[in-house]
Design a protein around this motif. Structure first.
Motif, PDB file in Angstrom:
ATOM      1  N   THR A  46      27.131  -6.284  20.549  1.00  0.00           N
ATOM      2  CA  THR A  46      27.999  -6.627  21.452  1.00  0.00           C
ATOM      3  C   THR A  46      28.127  -5.543  22.483  1.00  0.00           C
ATOM      4  OG1 THR A  46      29.639  -5.676  20.083  1.00  0.00           O
ATOM      5  CG2 THR A  46      29.246  -7.932  19.822  1.00  0.00           C
ATOM      6  N   TYR A  74      25.268 -22.416  18.193  1.00  0.00           N
ATOM      7  CA  TYR A  74      24.006 -21.897  18.487  1.00  0.00           C
ATOM      8  C   TYR A  74      23.089 -22.956  18.140  1.00  0.00           C
ATOM      9  CZ  TYR A  74      25.634 -16.914  18.273  1.00  0.00           C
ATOM     10  OH  TYR A  74      26.535 -15.900  18.423  1.00  0.00           O
ATOM     11  N   PHE A 114      27.969 -12.379  21.068  1.00  0.00           N
ATOM     12  CA  PHE A 114      26.947 -11.584  20.579  1.00  0.00           C
ATOM     13  C   PHE A 114      25.644 -11.741  21.035  1.00  0.00           C
ATOM     14  CE2 PHE A 114      29.540 -10.353  16.931  1.00  0.00           C
ATOM     15  CZ  PHE A 114      30.462 -11.036  16.944  1.00  0.00           C
ATOM     16  N   PHE A 133      17.032 -10.515  11.817  1.00  0.00           N
ATOM     17  CA  PHE A 133      17.718 -10.321  13.247  1.00  0.00           C
ATOM     18  C   PHE A 133      18.613  -9.229  13.584  1.00  0.00           C
ATOM     19  CE2 PHE A 133      16.216 -14.623  14.885  1.00  0.00           C
ATOM     20  CZ  PHE A 133      16.398 -15.384  13.717  1.00  0.00           C
ATOM     21  N   TYR A 140      21.177  -8.941  10.622  1.00  0.00           N
ATOM     22  CA  TYR A 140      21.118 -10.157   9.784  1.00  0.00           C
ATOM     23  C   TYR A 140      20.108 -10.359   9.158  1.00  0.00           C
ATOM     24  CZ  TYR A 140      25.452 -11.416  12.371  1.00  0.00           C
ATOM     25  OH  TYR A 140      26.791 -11.386  12.744  1.00  0.00           O
ATOM     26  N   GLN A 170      34.338  -3.976  20.335  1.00  0.00           N
ATOM     27  CA  GLN A 170      34.360  -2.896  19.522  1.00  0.00           C
ATOM     28  C   GLN A 170      35.042  -3.022  18.350  1.00  0.00           C
ATOM     29  OE1 GLN A 170      32.623   0.086  20.529  1.00  0.00           O
ATOM     30  NE2 GLN A 170      33.224   0.820  18.588  1.00  0.00           N
ATOM     31  N   LEU A 216      24.384  -5.007  14.881  1.00  0.00           N
ATOM     32  CA  LEU A 216      24.562  -5.717  13.646  1.00  0.00           C
ATOM     33  C   LEU A 216      23.123  -6.183  13.061  1.00  0.00           C
ATOM     34  CD1 LEU A 216      27.167  -8.264  15.121  1.00  0.00           C
ATOM     35  CD2 LEU A 216      27.663  -6.294  13.437  1.00  0.00           C
ATOM     36  N   LEU A 226      24.882 -11.509   7.477  1.00  0.00           N
ATOM     37  CA  LEU A 226      25.198 -10.241   8.060  1.00  0.00           C
ATOM     38  C   LEU A 226      24.771  -9.207   6.849  1.00  0.00           C
ATOM     39  CD1 LEU A 226      26.115  -8.489  10.379  1.00  0.00           C
ATOM     40  CD2 LEU A 226      28.485  -8.214   9.068  1.00  0.00           C
ATOM     41  N   ALA A 270      29.561 -12.025  13.149  1.00  0.00           N
ATOM     42  CA  ALA A 270      29.568 -13.646  13.187  1.00  0.00           C
ATOM     43  C   ALA A 270      29.347 -14.100  12.022  1.00  0.00           C
ATOM     44  CB  ALA A 270      28.896 -14.362  14.050  1.00  0.00           C
ATOM     45  N   THR A 278      27.986  -1.996  19.706  1.00  0.00           N
ATOM     46  CA  THR A 278      27.970  -2.449  18.314  1.00  0.00           C
ATOM     47  C   THR A 278      26.669  -3.279  17.829  1.00  0.00           C
ATOM     48  OG1 THR A 278      30.333  -3.147  18.151  1.00  0.00           O
ATOM     49  CG2 THR A 278      29.131  -3.840  16.379  1.00  0.00           C
ATOM     50  N   PHE A 302      21.325 -11.760  20.454  1.00  0.00           N
ATOM     51  CA  PHE A 302      20.782 -12.058  19.026  1.00  0.00           C
ATOM     52  C   PHE A 302      19.321 -11.400  19.401  1.00  0.00           C
ATOM     53  CE2 PHE A 302      22.829 -13.036  15.291  1.00  0.00           C
ATOM     54  CZ  PHE A 302      23.959 -13.551  15.841  1.00  0.00           C
ATOM     55  N   TYR A 350      28.772   0.915  14.499  1.00  0.00           N
ATOM     56  CA  TYR A 350      29.665   1.150  15.661  1.00  0.00           C
ATOM     57  C   TYR A 350      29.583   2.262  16.308  1.00  0.00           C
ATOM     58  CZ  TYR A 350      31.718  -2.431  12.460  1.00  0.00           C
ATOM     59  OH  TYR A 350      32.064  -3.617  11.784  1.00  0.00           O
ATOM     60  N   LEU A 374      35.595 -10.006  19.010  1.00  0.00           N
ATOM     61  CA  LEU A 374      34.515  -9.662  19.358  1.00  0.00           C
ATOM     62  C   LEU A 374      34.755  -8.147  19.674  1.00  0.00           C
ATOM     63  CD1 LEU A 374      33.506 -12.816  21.763  1.00  0.00           C
ATOM     64  CD2 LEU A 374      32.464 -11.937  19.691  1.00  0.00           C
TER      65      LEU A 374
END
Lengths: 116, 111
Positions: free
Chosen positions: B92, A35, B99, B88, B35, A100, B33, B45, A105, B31, B101, B50, A98
């Motif tokens: 997914t 990234y 991912f 952040f 951060y 489900q 997430l 994280l 990360a 999903t 963001f 989920y 990656l």
């Protein structure tokens, strides 16, 4: 595990020079991501690998950027020749899977690149 | 790649106050997430979600997976100075190819 390890932490280089950033992912993780983070564009995905194979490099800005993953424990991102607009923080991240059920990360501490 | 929209972009709050931020997308995610990024460090994280409607806590942090599957929320209760940083969201999709963001929410806690 020590987590994702990146080197160097800081890099200052002159325009036109080659720059190589290095990454060691977490052992056992099948996915590796590069990234770039800037104030203007936020976190941008450059490229990612699955089992050492590049899957999506559509985020790589141009031909000056290249990435390799010769084995499961090492990856490089190379910029040649570097330009001032490449100045940013570059992150490497790895993931077990990656989709489900992903556990997300895990990021390295980043490499702050300054091209003068 | 697709960016998730986070709001607010920045927040300045007094220590002890509660914080709420959200993340929205035009696409369905399977999903979500959250951060946190401290200055000079990589994102770490905090919480993973989920299932639609899922509510998950991690200490003073609580996050929710929106019912529409197009949004998620993060709350921080009784903020403290070490909560300072950029938060952040990420997600997914079913295709599971990367991912995505968010644009980040910068939090400043005033002692």
């Amino acid at each position: 595990d020590a987590g994702v390890i990146q080197s160097p932490r800081h890099e200052v280089t002159e325009m036109g020079q080659e720059v190589t950033l290095r990454c060691k992912p977490i052992s056992g993780h099948d996915y590796l991501f590069w990234y770039r983070q800037t104030m203007m564009r936020g976190l941008e995905l450059l490229i990612y690998f699955n089992n050492n194979v590049p899957i999506d490099d559509s985020g790589m800005p141009e031909d000056r950027f290249s990435a390799k993953m010769p084995n499961a424990s090492f990856s490089t991102l190379k910029i040649q020749p570097s330009e001032p607009r490449d100045s940013a923080v570059y992150f490497c991240a790895s993931s077990l899977r990656l989709g489900q059920g992903t556990t997300g990360a895990f990021f390295g501490q980043g490499t702050r690149l300054t091209v003068v | 790649g697709q960016q998730l929209n986070q709001s607010p972009q920045s927040m300045f709050i007094q220590e002890g106050e509660d914080v709420s931020m959200n993340c929205t997308s035009s696409s369905i995610f399977n999903t979500w997430l959250w951060y946190k990024q401290d200055p000079g460090e990589g994102p770490v994280l905090l919480i993973a979600l989920y299932k639609a409607g899922e509510l998950t806590s991690n200490g003073r942090l609580t996050a929710q997976f929106g019912i529409t599957r197009k949004d998620s929320f993060l709350n921080i209760s009784a903020s403290i100075p070490s909560d300072v940083g950029i938060y952040f969201c990420a997600g997914t999709k079913n295709t599971g190819n990367q991912f995505y963001f968010g644009t980040g929410t910068s939090l400043t806690v005033i002692p």
